[in-house]
Design an enzyme around this catalytic site. Sequence first.
Site, short mmCIF file in Angstrom:
data_model
loop_
_atom_site.label_atom_id
_atom_site.label_comp_id
_atom_site.label_asym_id
_atom_site.label_seq_id
_atom_site.Cartn_x
_atom_site.Cartn_y
_atom_site.Cartn_z
N ASP A 62 0.88 -1.18 0.00
CA ASP A 62 0.00 0.00 0.00
C ASP A 62 0.91 1.22 0.00
O ASP A 62 1.67 1.43 0.95
CB ASP A 62 -0.89 -0.03 1.26
CG ASP A 62 -1.89 1.12 1.27
OD1 ASP A 62 -1.59 2.20 0.72
OD2 ASP A 62 -2.98 0.93 1.85
N SER A 140 -3.32 14.39 -14.92
CA SER A 140 -4.60 14.25 -15.61
C SER A 140 -4.91 15.56 -16.31
O SER A 140 -4.38 16.62 -15.92
CB SER A 140 -5.70 13.97 -14.58
OG SER A 140 -6.97 14.12 -15.16
N TYR A 153 -10.05 15.76 -6.49
CA TYR A 153 -9.22 15.07 -7.49
C TYR A 153 -8.50 16.10 -8.37
O TYR A 153 -7.29 15.98 -8.61
CB TYR A 153 -10.11 14.15 -8.34
CG TYR A 153 -9.36 13.35 -9.39
CD1 TYR A 153 -8.62 12.23 -9.04
CD2 TYR A 153 -9.41 13.71 -10.74
CE1 TYR A 153 -7.94 11.48 -10.00
CE2 TYR A 153 -8.73 12.97 -11.71
CZ TYR A 153 -8.00 11.85 -11.33
OH TYR A 153 -7.33 11.12 -12.29
N LYS A 157 -4.37 16.60 -8.71
CA LYS A 157 -3.59 16.47 -9.95
C LYS A 157 -2.85 17.77 -10.26
O LYS A 157 -1.75 17.74 -10.83
CB LYS A 157 -4.50 16.04 -11.11
CG LYS A 157 -5.04 14.62 -10.94
CD LYS A 157 -3.92 13.57 -10.80
CE LYS A 157 -4.42 12.15 -10.75
NZ LYS A 157 -3.34 11.15 -10.61
N THR A 188 -10.58 2.38 -17.90
CA THR A 188 -9.94 1.57 -16.85
C THR A 188 -10.98 1.33 -15.75
O THR A 188 -12.15 1.65 -15.91
CB THR A 188 -8.71 2.29 -16.22
OG1 THR A 188 -9.19 3.40 -15.46
CG2 THR A 188 -7.71 2.75 -17.26
P1 NDP Z 1 -7.21 1.93 -11.97
O1 NDP Z 1 -8.25 2.08 -10.93
O2 NDP Z 1 -7.46 0.98 -13.10
O3 NDP Z 1 -5.81 1.55 -11.29
C1 NDP Z 1 -5.41 2.23 -10.15
C2 NDP Z 1 -4.18 1.56 -9.59
O4 NDP Z 1 -3.76 2.28 -8.42
C3 NDP Z 1 -4.40 0.12 -9.17
O5 NDP Z 1 -3.31 -0.66 -9.62
C4 NDP Z 1 -4.42 0.18 -7.66
O6 NDP Z 1 -3.87 -0.98 -7.06
C5 NDP Z 1 -3.46 1.34 -7.39
N1 NDP Z 1 -3.67 1.92 -6.06
C6 NDP Z 1 -4.66 2.73 -5.64
N2 NDP Z 1 -4.50 3.02 -4.34
C7 NDP Z 1 -3.38 2.38 -3.93
C8 NDP Z 1 -2.69 2.27 -2.72
N3 NDP Z 1 -3.12 2.89 -1.61
N4 NDP Z 1 -1.56 1.52 -2.66
C9 NDP Z 1 -1.12 0.85 -3.76
N5 NDP Z 1 -1.73 0.92 -4.95
C10 NDP Z 1 -2.85 1.67 -5.03
O7 NDP Z 1 -6.94 3.40 -12.52
P2 NDP Z 1 -6.10 3.98 -13.77
O8 NDP Z 1 -5.16 3.00 -14.30
O9 NDP Z 1 -7.08 4.64 -14.65
O10 NDP Z 1 -5.32 5.16 -13.01
C11 NDP Z 1 -3.90 5.23 -13.00
C12 NDP Z 1 -3.51 6.69 -12.83
O11 NDP Z 1 -3.94 7.43 -13.97
C13 NDP Z 1 -4.16 7.38 -11.62
O12 NDP Z 1 -3.21 8.21 -11.00
C14 NDP Z 1 -5.27 8.21 -12.25
O13 NDP Z 1 -5.60 9.33 -11.47
C15 NDP Z 1 -4.63 8.59 -13.57
N6 NDP Z 1 -5.58 8.99 -14.61
C16 NDP Z 1 -6.54 8.11 -15.06
C17 NDP Z 1 -7.46 8.51 -16.00
C18 NDP Z 1 -8.56 7.64 -16.50
O14 NDP Z 1 -9.51 8.15 -17.13
N7 NDP Z 1 -8.52 6.34 -16.27
C19 NDP Z 1 -7.42 9.87 -16.57
C20 NDP Z 1 -6.35 10.69 -16.05
C21 NDP Z 1 -5.48 10.26 -15.11
P3 NDP Z 1 -4.73 -2.08 -6.24
O15 NDP Z 1 -6.04 -2.19 -6.91
O16 NDP Z 1 -3.91 -3.32 -6.36
O17 NDP Z 1 -4.83 -1.54 -4.87
#
Ligand code: NDP
Length: 255
Positions: A62, A140, A153, A157, A188
């Site tokens: 985490d 973002s 959020y 960002k 996603t």
């Molecule tokens: P997902 O929800 O698909 O993935 C998020 C990831 O973050 C997961 O692997 C999750 O791991 C991990 N995560 C969250 N909290 C924790 C924590 N406390 N400790 C460890 N891991 C953590 O989202 P996206 O892939 O879409 O997002 C990735 C990044 O891109 C983010 O920063 C998001 O803000 C940014 N983004 C996304 C956009 C979109 O439209 N999708 C647009 C713009 C930016 P686990 O589940 O294993 O805990």
Amino acid sequence: MSFEGKVILITGASSGIGAATAEYLAKQDASLVLIGRNDEKLQKVVDSCLKSTNNVLKIIADVCIEADANRIIQGTISKFSKLNVLINSAGIIQSGSIETTTIEQYDRIFDVNVRALFRITQLCIPHLIATKGNIVNLSSVCGIRSFPNVLAYNMSKSAVDQFTNCVALELAEKGVRCNSVCPGVIKTELHKRGGMDDEAYERFLEHCKKTHALGRAGNVDEVAAAIAFLASDAASFITAVQLPVDGGRHAMCPR
Ligand code: NDP
């Protein structure tokens, strides 16, 4: 583009953009350290990466927990003895306005999106200086433009963008680059995990045809390619950049 001999640490590697970036970089022969909390999902990404590269270290952690953050860096160095690239992809979203966001929601968003990113990066810095490596942060379009009802959020960002630029300037003389990518809406788990049900998410994606100049939401591979470019030697003279990967959304103005 080859990352042979490069060690790349990716947070948020168990899902979405982080997972796609891991798979993309595995195909370019990178050695990978993949971080997430969900063991089952992270293992699937590891298995997929292992089809292209032999060097993958999985760490269940985490990013908000100090002991886990330390374990991530120690595990990386003890396995690979160096770090070339840090990709901060772990992040969460929740909607809410100034009237509806609870202070607990605000704290949680800042804890994951800003505080943990700050801390993990801080712990990686000596190792990135040693290799003259680089950092790519997931910001973002919400960091650049203001959208109502995702207040905390958006603020988080913008903080990532300011962090990116300050770190880039602080470490430039030590040969470390620091950049962000700023995606538009990318398909996603992010929004559903943030509270959108399936039906609302489908409507949201449909609406993206109007809110993105290219007429659609983006795919994870499109963001992974941009991250890989910034992380590569092809971007050797690029630092302190926020690169939109948003189908033109950042340039749009309603009229
Ligand atoms: P997902 O929800 O698909 O993935 C998020 C990831 O973050 C997961 O692997 C999750 O791991 C991990 N995560 C969250 N909290 C924790 C924590 N406390 N400790 C460890 N891991 C953590 O989202 P996206 O892939 O879409 O997002 C990735 C990044 O891109 C983010 O920063 C998001 O803000 C940014 N983004 C996304 C956009 C979109 O439209 N999708 C647009 C713009 C930016 P686990 O589940 O294993 O805990």
